[in-house]
Scaffold this active site. Structure first.
Site, PDB file in Angstrom:
ATOM      1  N   GLU A 139     -41.775 -15.796  15.664  1.00 18.18           N
ATOM      2  CA  GLU A 139     -41.815 -15.424  14.241  1.00 18.18           C
ATOM      3  C   GLU A 139     -43.386 -15.526  13.964  1.00 18.18           C
ATOM      4  OE1 GLU A 139     -40.710 -13.809  11.780  1.00 18.18           O
ATOM      5  OE2 GLU A 139     -40.036 -15.295  10.000  1.00 18.18           O
ATOM      6  N   THR A 192     -45.560  -8.372   6.526  1.00 17.15           N
ATOM      7  CA  THR A 192     -45.533 -10.008   5.959  1.00 17.15           C
ATOM      8  C   THR A 192     -46.881 -10.714   6.044  1.00 17.15           C
ATOM      9  OG1 THR A 192     -43.316  -9.978   6.537  1.00 17.15           O
ATOM     10  CG2 THR A 192     -44.435 -11.919   6.435  1.00 17.15           C
TER      11      THR A 192
HETATM   12  N1  HSE Z   1     -41.648 -16.965   2.832  1.00 16.31           N
HETATM   13  C1  HSE Z   1     -42.100 -15.866   3.445  1.00 16.31           C
HETATM   14  C2  HSE Z   1     -43.349 -15.110   2.702  1.00 16.31           C
HETATM   15  C3  HSE Z   1     -41.053 -15.026   4.030  1.00 16.31           C
HETATM   16  O1  HSE Z   1     -42.814 -14.896   1.382  1.00 16.31           O
HETATM   17  O2  HSE Z   1     -44.378 -14.819   3.238  1.00 16.31           O
HETATM   18  C4  HSE Z   1     -41.638 -13.871   4.668  1.00 16.31           C
HETATM   19  O3  HSE Z   1     -40.434 -13.121   5.212  1.00 16.31           O
END
Ligand code: HSE
Length: 323
Positions: A139, A192
């Site tokens: 991840e 992301t």
């Molecule tokens: N907590 C993370 C974010 C999750 O919001 O960047 C990403 O899937």
């Protein structure tokens, strides 16, 4: 050493942040979920034989695919800790059942699948914390920073609060029996790592932090009380959602439509573009999913996938070959 020759595991999609809990709250859902198969090999190291369901976008190089990175980390931890010989290598098959860059924890699911499949080949030697640590090796490589709010609920199931990152400490929160979730994934993507950079670059006012602290406390209280109305009101994020909402065409209108249609609460899942809404019955969740998907089409011209169901209480698990 176990003599099992081939393993199949399923690792569920996860919703993260859940409104006020940036990087500290996550939830596993029943559908979709990635499948990973693994078998021993005489060739040293990890080989990814095939990736299905990704439209050719993912690498089969085990150093460039999260399933390979997590599997490699799991073998490394085993070798460092156990003085037991094992076959030299592992072959993997990854069946992607969820869209990439969707906010559904796709990379976490593949990472957890890689770690769990190898652990099962080794005889199920690793528990929750080791699986999470190995999956985070995958991840971390794609998400532009360490966050465990997808990996942890993917492994454990249910709703997870990350109390601390150093050391990693998780708390499983109670899941109200009636809670249902509608998740809509519009056909657009948010990377992301880029969405995290937007957040990292921002300076926040103390008032925004105060607002989220109150909501996070309310959310945990609501889960303990089984108070769905309070839970819904606590799905409110003054920190991150306002920054990321512009990345998702139609988000404001979709959220408004969900709340008008009776959603308990509604927000982005992770960094988006998926949007989730909480409901108190299957029928209501189905209705909300349809309403949100229709609104994405009306205001942004986007088709969607819709997933409706309960919270996944089991997390990642070994499954039969034909499941
Ligand atoms: N907590 C993370 C974010 C999750 O919001 O960047 C990403 O899937």
């Amino acid at each position: 050493m176990s003599t099992i020759s081939r393993i199949r595991v399923q690792a569920p999609a996860t919703l993260s942040n859940l409104g006020p809990g940036f990087d500290v709250l996550g939830m596993a859902i029943e559908q979709p979920g990635d499948y990973v198969e693994a078998e021993w090999s005489e060739a040293p190291g990890v080989e990814i034989v095939e990736v299905r369901g990704d439209a050719g976008r993912l690498s089969t190089d085990p150093t460039r695919n999260v399933v390979g990175l997590a599997a490699t980390a799991t073998l490394r931890v085993f070798d460092a800790r156990m003085s037991v010989s094992r076959p030299p290598g592992v072959r993997l098959w990854l069946d992607k059942q969820m869209p990439l860059a969707s906010g559904l924890g796709s990379s976490a699911a593949s990472s957890v699948g890689g770690a769990l499949a190898v652990s099962e080949l080794l005889g199920g030697v690793f528990g929750r914390d080791d699986l999470i640590a190995c999956a985070l090796e995958g991840e971390r490589a794609v998400s532009g920073g360490l966050h465990a709010d997808n990996v942890a609920p993917c492994v454990v199931g249910g709703i997870i609060l990350i109390r601390s990152y150093t050391p990693l400490e998780l708390l499983s929160l109670p899941v109200p029996e009636a809670l249902r979730v509608a998740v809509v994934h519009p056909h657009t993507s948010v990377v992301t790592a880029e969405a995290r950079r937007l957040v990292a670059e921002r300076r926040f006012e103390i008032g925004q932090a105060v607002a989220n602290l109150g909501q996070l406390g309310a959310l945990v209280t609501a889960l303990h009380r089984g108070d769905l109305e309070l839970l819904g009101r606590a799905i409110s994020d003054a920190l991150v959602e306002p920054i990321r909402a512009p990345l998702v065409p139609g988000f404001a209108e979709v959220k408004e439509a969900a709340l008008e249609a009776g959603a308990l609460g509604c927000s982005l899942s992770g960094s988006g573009p998926s949007v989730f809404a909480f409901a108190s019955s299957d029928d209501q969740a189905t209705h909300l999913g349809a309403r949100m998907a229709a609104r994405f089409q009306e205001v942004a011209g986007l088709d969607s996938d819709t997933y409706v169901g309960k919270v996944n209480a089991r997390g990642a698990r070994r499954v039969e070959e034909n499941e």
